[in-house]
Design a protein around this motif. Sequence first.
Motif, PDB file in Angstrom:
ATOM      1  N   MET A   1       0.432  -1.076   0.113  1.00 53.80           N
ATOM      2  CA  MET A   1       0.025  -0.040   0.055  1.00 53.80           C
ATOM      3  C   MET A   1       0.696   1.224   0.220  1.00 53.80           C
ATOM      4  O   MET A   1       2.091   1.328   0.583  1.00 53.80           O
ATOM      5  N   HIS A   2       0.092   2.103  -0.234  1.00 50.45           N
ATOM      6  CA  HIS A   2       1.349   3.460  -0.417  1.00 50.45           C
ATOM      7  C   HIS A   2       0.344   4.526  -0.148  1.00 50.45           C
ATOM      8  O   HIS A   2      -0.631   5.281   0.174  1.00 50.45           O
ATOM      9  N   THR A   3       1.231   5.722   0.255  1.00 45.25           N
ATOM     10  CA  THR A   3       0.445   6.628   1.899  1.00 45.25           C
ATOM     11  C   THR A   3       0.635   8.054   0.474  1.00 45.25           C
ATOM     12  O   THR A   3       1.763   8.198   0.107  1.00 45.25           O
ATOM     13  N   LEU A   4       0.118   8.556   0.546  1.00 46.36           N
ATOM     14  CA  LEU A   4      -0.309   9.770  -0.207  1.00 46.36           C
ATOM     15  C   LEU A   4      -0.605  11.051   1.176  1.00 46.36           C
ATOM     16  O   LEU A   4      -1.474  10.978   2.202  1.00 46.36           O
ATOM     17  N   PHE A   5       0.177  11.767   1.396  1.00 44.52           N
ATOM     18  CA  PHE A   5       0.084  12.887   2.421  1.00 44.52           C
ATOM     19  C   PHE A   5      -0.404  13.606   1.679  1.00 44.52           C
ATOM     20  O   PHE A   5       0.910  14.622   1.153  1.00 44.52           O
ATOM     21  N   VAL A   6      -1.350  14.913   2.075  1.00 38.18           N
ATOM     22  CA  VAL A   6      -1.734  16.124   1.963  1.00 38.18           C
ATOM     23  C   VAL A   6      -1.735  17.053   2.588  1.00 38.18           C
ATOM     24  O   VAL A   6      -2.466  16.933   3.090  1.00 38.18           O
ATOM     25  N   ALA A   7      -0.710  17.990   2.375  1.00 40.59           N
ATOM     26  CA  ALA A   7      -0.378  18.906   3.837  1.00 40.59           C
ATOM     27  C   ALA A   7      -0.379  20.489   2.764  1.00 40.59           C
ATOM     28  O   ALA A   7       0.166  20.854   1.692  1.00 40.59           O
ATOM     29  N   PRO A   8      -0.655  21.865   3.666  1.00 39.67           N
ATOM     30  CA  PRO A   8      -0.759  22.748   2.865  1.00 39.67           C
ATOM     31  C   PRO A   8       0.608  23.479   3.212  1.00 39.67           C
ATOM     32  O   PRO A   8       1.468  22.912   4.040  1.00 39.67           O
ATOM     33  N   THR A   9       0.680  24.772   2.398  1.00 42.73           N
ATOM     34  CA  THR A   9       2.453  25.026   2.284  1.00 42.73           C
ATOM     35  C   THR A   9       1.296  26.350   3.621  1.00 42.73           C
ATOM     36  O   THR A   9       2.689  26.406   3.957  1.00 42.73           O
ATOM     37  N   ARG A  10       1.073  27.190   3.280  1.00 42.97           N
ATOM     38  CA  ARG A  10       0.371  27.918   4.522  1.00 42.97           C
ATOM     39  C   ARG A  10      -1.696  27.931   4.639  1.00 42.97           C
ATOM     40  O   ARG A  10      -1.942  26.820   4.550  1.00 42.97           O
ATOM     41  N   ASN A  11      -1.782  28.753   5.277  1.00 44.99           N
ATOM     42  CA  ASN A  11      -3.377  28.615   5.983  1.00 44.99           C
ATOM     43  C   ASN A  11      -4.366  29.013   4.396  1.00 44.99           C
ATOM     44  O   ASN A  11      -3.959  29.904   3.754  1.00 44.99           O
ATOM     45  N   GLY A  12      -5.461  28.846   4.819  1.00 47.50           N
ATOM     46  CA  GLY A  12      -6.617  29.244   4.184  1.00 47.50           C
ATOM     47  C   GLY A  12      -6.205  28.364   2.279  1.00 47.50           C
ATOM     48  O   GLY A  12      -6.517  29.160   1.247  1.00 47.50           O
ATOM     49  N   VAL A  13      -5.510  27.366   1.762  1.00 46.44           N
ATOM     50  CA  VAL A  13      -6.064  26.964   1.123  1.00 46.44           C
ATOM     51  C   VAL A  13      -6.702  25.389   0.301  1.00 46.44           C
ATOM     52  O   VAL A  13      -6.473  25.691  -0.509  1.00 46.44           O
ATOM     53  N   GLY A  14      -7.657  25.615   0.948  1.00 42.56           N
ATOM     54  CA  GLY A  14      -8.727  24.096   0.719  1.00 42.56           C
ATOM     55  C   GLY A  14      -7.930  23.229   1.189  1.00 42.56           C
ATOM     56  O   GLY A  14      -8.147  21.910  -0.236  1.00 42.56           O
ATOM     57  N   LEU A  15      -7.468  22.688   1.995  1.00 43.01           N
ATOM     58  CA  LEU A  15      -6.924  21.499   2.478  1.00 43.01           C
ATOM     59  C   LEU A  15      -7.972  20.388   2.429  1.00 43.01           C
ATOM     60  O   LEU A  15      -7.163  19.274   1.074  1.00 43.01           O
ATOM     61  N   SER A  16      -9.321  20.104   3.242  1.00 41.87           N
ATOM     62  CA  SER A  16      -9.566  18.481   3.459  1.00 41.87           C
ATOM     63  C   SER A  16     -10.344  19.190   1.803  1.00 41.87           C
ATOM     64  O   SER A  16     -10.448  17.367   1.188  1.00 41.87           O
ATOM     65  N   SER A  17     -10.810  19.851   1.147  1.00 41.61           N
ATOM     66  CA  SER A  17     -11.961  19.371  -0.025  1.00 41.61           C
ATOM     67  C   SER A  17     -10.943  19.165  -1.195  1.00 41.61           C
ATOM     68  O   SER A  17     -10.763  18.104  -1.979  1.00 41.61           O
ATOM     69  N   THR A  18      -9.504  19.427  -1.206  1.00 44.55           N
ATOM     70  CA  THR A  18      -8.317  18.475  -1.949  1.00 44.55           C
ATOM     71  C   THR A  18      -8.403  17.378  -1.700  1.00 44.55           C
ATOM     72  O   THR A  18      -8.149  16.669  -2.596  1.00 44.55           O
ATOM     73  N   ALA A  19      -7.781  17.160  -0.010  1.00 44.98           N
ATOM     74  CA  ALA A  19      -7.301  16.076  -0.027  1.00 44.98           C
ATOM     75  C   ALA A  19      -8.571  15.371  -0.374  1.00 44.98           C
ATOM     76  O   ALA A  19      -8.393  13.939  -0.982  1.00 44.98           O
ATOM     77  N   LEU A  20      -9.776  14.945   0.061  1.00 44.12           N
ATOM     78  CA  LEU A  20     -11.088  14.698  -0.387  1.00 44.12           C
ATOM     79  C   LEU A  20     -11.314  14.140  -1.734  1.00 44.12           C
ATOM     80  O   LEU A  20     -11.579  13.590  -2.015  1.00 44.12           O
TER      81      LEU A  20
END
Length: 705
Positions: free
Chosen positions: A1-20
Amino acid sequence: MHTLFVAPTRNGVGLSSTALGLARALERQGLRVAFLKPIAQTHETATDDSVHFARTLAHLQPPTPIALAHAEEQLSQGAEEDLMEEVVALSRQAAGGPGGADVLIAEGLALNERNTYAGALNASLARNLEADVVLVSSLAGVTAGALADELEIAAQNYRRSDGSGLAGYVLNFAPLGLDFGGLLAELRVRSRVLSGGELPLLGVIAQSPALSAPRTLDVARHLGAEILNEGEAAQRRVTSTVVTARTVPKMADAGLFASGALVVTPGDREDVVMAAALSHLSGVPLAGLLYTSGSSPEPSIERLCRAALTSSLPVLRVETNSFHTASALSRLDPRVPHDDLERMERTLDFIADRLDTVPLRSRLKTPQAEGDRRMPPSAFRYELIQRARAANKRIVLPEGDEPRTVRAAIRCVEKGIARPVLLANPERVRQVAEGQGLTVPEGLEVVDPESVRRQYVEPMVDLRKHKGLTAPQAEGELEDTVVLGTMMLALDEVDGLVSGAVHTTANTVRPALQLIKTAPGSSLVSSIFFMLMPEQVLVYGDAAINPNPNAEELADIAIQSADSARAFGIPPRVAMLSYSTGESGEGADVEKVKEATRLVRERRPDLPVDGPLQYDAASVLSVGRQKAPNSPVAGRATVFIFPDLNTGNTTYKAVQRSAGVVAVGPMLQGLRKPVNDLSRGALVDDIVYTIALTAIQATQVGSGA
């Protein structure tokens, strides 16, 4: 299994919606996807946004994240290692074990003013989850130069020492009409990580007013408004706000009474109320009518507009004036409410449609070869404890009243790691525990040596009769609790022995060699340390037992160490160390390593091994490629075999103390039954992990592994 870690570069970048959205895009490619939010985003008791939508819309079953308060407490107490073990446990749960997901999407913490620790914590999470990182940034309010610097800095934070670890980046909130080609060209000029192709672009997501539009119901909740007429408040969306200041004809000419408009007005502006009612009745789907200052229209006006004001048009009222109401509206939380599934569904489809998964596809569909895997320290500790619990072995601790040993034994009982047996006076153990503020649990077995010593005299004489041992001599030797514990192990009353917190290595090993003997096929006893480096666990051998092994012995140590590494989940890539690499050096010491390397290859052709290698050539990819370009091991070694005890012991202690690395061990190899020695400077955690190692070894001995 591979894991992708979705990380923000700063605040307010739309992190959760991008991950999903990424999870949805990969599912469309036929991959089985799992989702994880390792640590909760806020201190709220409500379910995290991404976890909620993963469960309700993506039909995934992510585990509940670790509470943020608990994570912060662990960090404040310097217990990040314990926190990471919990994260690894969650990732195993999320992935579903063997035959589960093809890829795990893990969402990091969003960055804000409060959680200044989040950037470093995200990097640690990615490292300990063995994840490749997808960076998420925003094009809103940033110049190309600032964005390039932002991505460059983030890439440095997440890049592994061998240059791997970056999967790509996503840019959100792109302005309409963006000159994308020009932007990308400028980014590549300014950023080495982008120009070199190390960080591929996975998607540019444009701003979408329709997707950011809240429902009228969300506005009412935010303002704490009184709902005078609910109408379609749960369906209509606010795409514009009309705060009345002009006359109705001017507002009409400006087209302000448009679809999705929320009309904000004092109730005594009857002209505006009637205009809004007429717009509604003529078929314009206004978002709603909002009365300010606690006002309402005159009853006669309400009667006149009743058809509109009691229909599908939402009508609200607040106590604040129009100015303060407009200010409050500007602060509306941009997050999608948990019950607005329709908006989030459209958002995820919008993002998934615009993500390019081609750069990820080959990475994710190619099974990770065992030899390419790294074992992060948290995963090693987690697997160690889990396997020790499953083994449920009885481990004797001859230094039964030593304070660190007592604390470690109590912890092992409380966590179910093993069944420790302390050799000491029970009253003395109780006093030592109480002196540390601890209570001896019922499950902790304490055996008084005085009460059992004589029963081992005859069996010991029988074991050593070929050496002429007499009963008085045996009784005298059994005064040493290490000898007593070793006899318990020899008679299968316990499954393993751990000593050395106050005894020397010789005190621990000598009775084992006399009473336990070496395992079949083993010509010597050696040792390894598991070095818990920041990115992965390495194996060092021999750093505790053999002072100056010859080539034959060095080959045996290498084979034993490689087999031990594999038994504990570490893919063995064996580096035979020296002060020179390849053919660059001469002398007896170098020749010994060359011959040992040849013997390992001859006896175990299945093992990737190379030598002589200098330490930097074995451990640093760039150096390895330069000094030994054709080596299967250089720059990627996981098992480091030192040419002598002086080098090995000095190196392990230098790394341990100077770099703050946890060294688990030494673990002895080659004995018929597991006996393990501790450093006299061992910490409580060191003792706990050594007990766990011993329990697992006992299982391997029992199964013939």
